[in-house]
Design an enzyme around this catalytic site. Structure first.
Site, PDB file in Angstrom:
ATOM      1  N   TYR A  55       0.879  -1.179   0.000  1.00 22.70           N
ATOM      2  CA  TYR A  55       0.000   0.000   0.000  1.00 22.70           C
ATOM      3  C   TYR A  55       0.913   1.226   0.000  1.00 22.70           C
ATOM      4  CZ  TYR A  55      -3.813  -3.231   0.985  1.00 22.70           C
ATOM      5  OH  TYR A  55      -4.724  -4.262   0.916  1.00 22.70           O
ATOM      6  N   GLY A 214     -12.946   2.032  -4.385  1.00 19.53           N
ATOM      7  CA  GLY A 214     -12.838   3.482  -4.531  1.00 19.53           C
ATOM      8  C   GLY A 214     -13.795   4.115  -5.530  1.00 19.53           C
ATOM      9  N   LEU A 218     -19.073   5.159  -4.776  1.00 17.15           N
ATOM     10  CA  LEU A 218     -19.684   6.475  -5.007  1.00 17.15           C
ATOM     11  C   LEU A 218     -21.099   6.347  -5.579  1.00 17.15           C
ATOM     12  CD1 LEU A 218     -16.526   8.210  -6.542  1.00 17.15           C
ATOM     13  CD2 LEU A 218     -17.400   8.416  -4.196  1.00 17.15           C
TER      14      LEU A 218
END
Ligand SMILES: NC(=O)c1ccc[n+]([C@@H]2O[C@H](COP(=O)([O-])OP(=O)(O)OC[C@H]3O[C@@H](n4cnc5c(N)ncnc54)[C@H](OP(=O)(O)O)[C@@H]3O)[C@@H](O)[C@H]2O)c1
Length: 291
Positions: A55, A214, A218
């Site tokens: 990460y 990610g 939304l």
């Protein structure tokens, strides 16, 4: 917050843990803000942080998220000894892409680097990030068994695996947890039997990208079924979806990522949400477009 078992030989942790990835990949926040987000999650009661050596932005940045987690724990005013940190090895970030390298010697070097980045003598849970197609699973898992025998890791986990791979790995070392993707958008862990199998074996199931990741997360506030349940209950669409994932089995632990304190706290609140059987069925049967 409700606690669930992370699996045999591993401690209980809160059913909502913190997924560290968005704090260290593209569009990551300023490190001071990242530490504030982690502190907010810990102050709200989360006792599990999921991280990985990869990460980061690229191979010259390996360990970014682990160093961030270590800094946040050092500077936290709470009892950091109660926090379980799960990390992973077996992948690389050449030129910012994602690749595998789970050769035993590389896993050993990665584990040593993770110990250093985390500033610890022993890693609570060390997970094989994914099976390297170039390396027999038995060789990679054998390296993790050796690291455990040497006391460098307390518990061994797998990630991105099938039921047969869990079975093969379990012949070599006790597997505490499995981390696979699970959200209403991606249900292969349910359909392929991994959630059922881990539940039957008492293995912890860490649901990654539990709100879809990610981009897809939304879309949740605009999903007709999810939005209507959220409105009815006076909670966020994300909390509805986390509750749906948590409801799939008693061994499921969700590890949503967050770059903001507000999102981290909203995910903590999801632990208290109970969906009715009708609400669960409506989400089970709804379409979740990947477009
Ligand atoms: N083992 C693997 O191969 C693997 C792969 C992927 C991920 N993971 C792990 O799983 C964790 C989670 O996966 P992920 O980060 O890909 O996807 P995710 O948790 O499904 O979604 C992440 C994004 O959703 C938003 N979000 C999360 N909870 C929210 C809430 N309650 N309200 C509003 N927005 C919310 C956040 O946006 P903001 O950033 O704007 O706050 C966050 O960046 C990772 O951090 C990582 O630890 C593991």
């Amino acid at each position: 917050m409700e606690e669930r078992s992370l699996g045999p030989g591993a401690p209980d942790v809160t059913c909502v843990g913190f997924g560290g990835m968005p704090l260290s990949v593209a569009a990551r926040p300023d490190p001071r803000e990242s530490v504030r987000v982690l502190h907010a999650a810990l102050d709200a009661g989360m006792t599990l942080i999921d991280t990985a050596d990869v990460y980061c932005l690229g191979d010259d940045d390996i360990g970014h998220n682990e160093r961030l987690v270590a800094k946040a724990l050092r500077e936290w005013t709470g009892d950091a000894d109660r926090i379980v940190v799960a990390t992973k090895g077996g992948m690389t970030r050449p030129a910012g892409g994602w690749d595998s390298d789970a050769r035993p010697e590389r896993l050993r070097a990665a584990c040593e680097a993770s110990l250093k980045a985390l500033g610890t003598d022993v890693i609570d849970l060390y997970q094989l990030h994914r099976v390297d197609p170039e390396v027999p699973l038995e060789d990679s898992v054998g390296a993790l068994a050796d690291l455990k025998a040497e006391g460098k890791i307390r518990a061994v986990g797998l990630s991105n695996v099938s039921v047969s791979e869990i079975r093969r790995a379990s012949e070599i070392v006790r597997i505490s947890s499995v981390q696979n993707r699970l959200s209403p958008f991606f249900r292969e862990a349910l359909e392929g039997g991994v959630v059922d199998y881990t539940e039957g074996e008492g293995i912890g199931f860490l649901a990654y990208s539990p709100v879809g990741g990610g981009r897809l997360n939304l879309k949740l506030p605009d999903h007709p079924i999810v939005a209507s349940i959220a409105r009815e209950k006076g909670i966020s669409a994300h909390a509805v979806v986390l509750a749906w994932v948590l409801g799939k089995a008693p061994n499921v632990i969700v590890i949503p990522g967050a770059r903001t304190t507000a999102h981290a706290l909203d995910s903590v609140a999801a632990a208290d949400v109970r969906l009715t059987p009708g609400e669960v069925k409506a989400i089970d049967e709804a379409e979740f477009s990947l477009a």
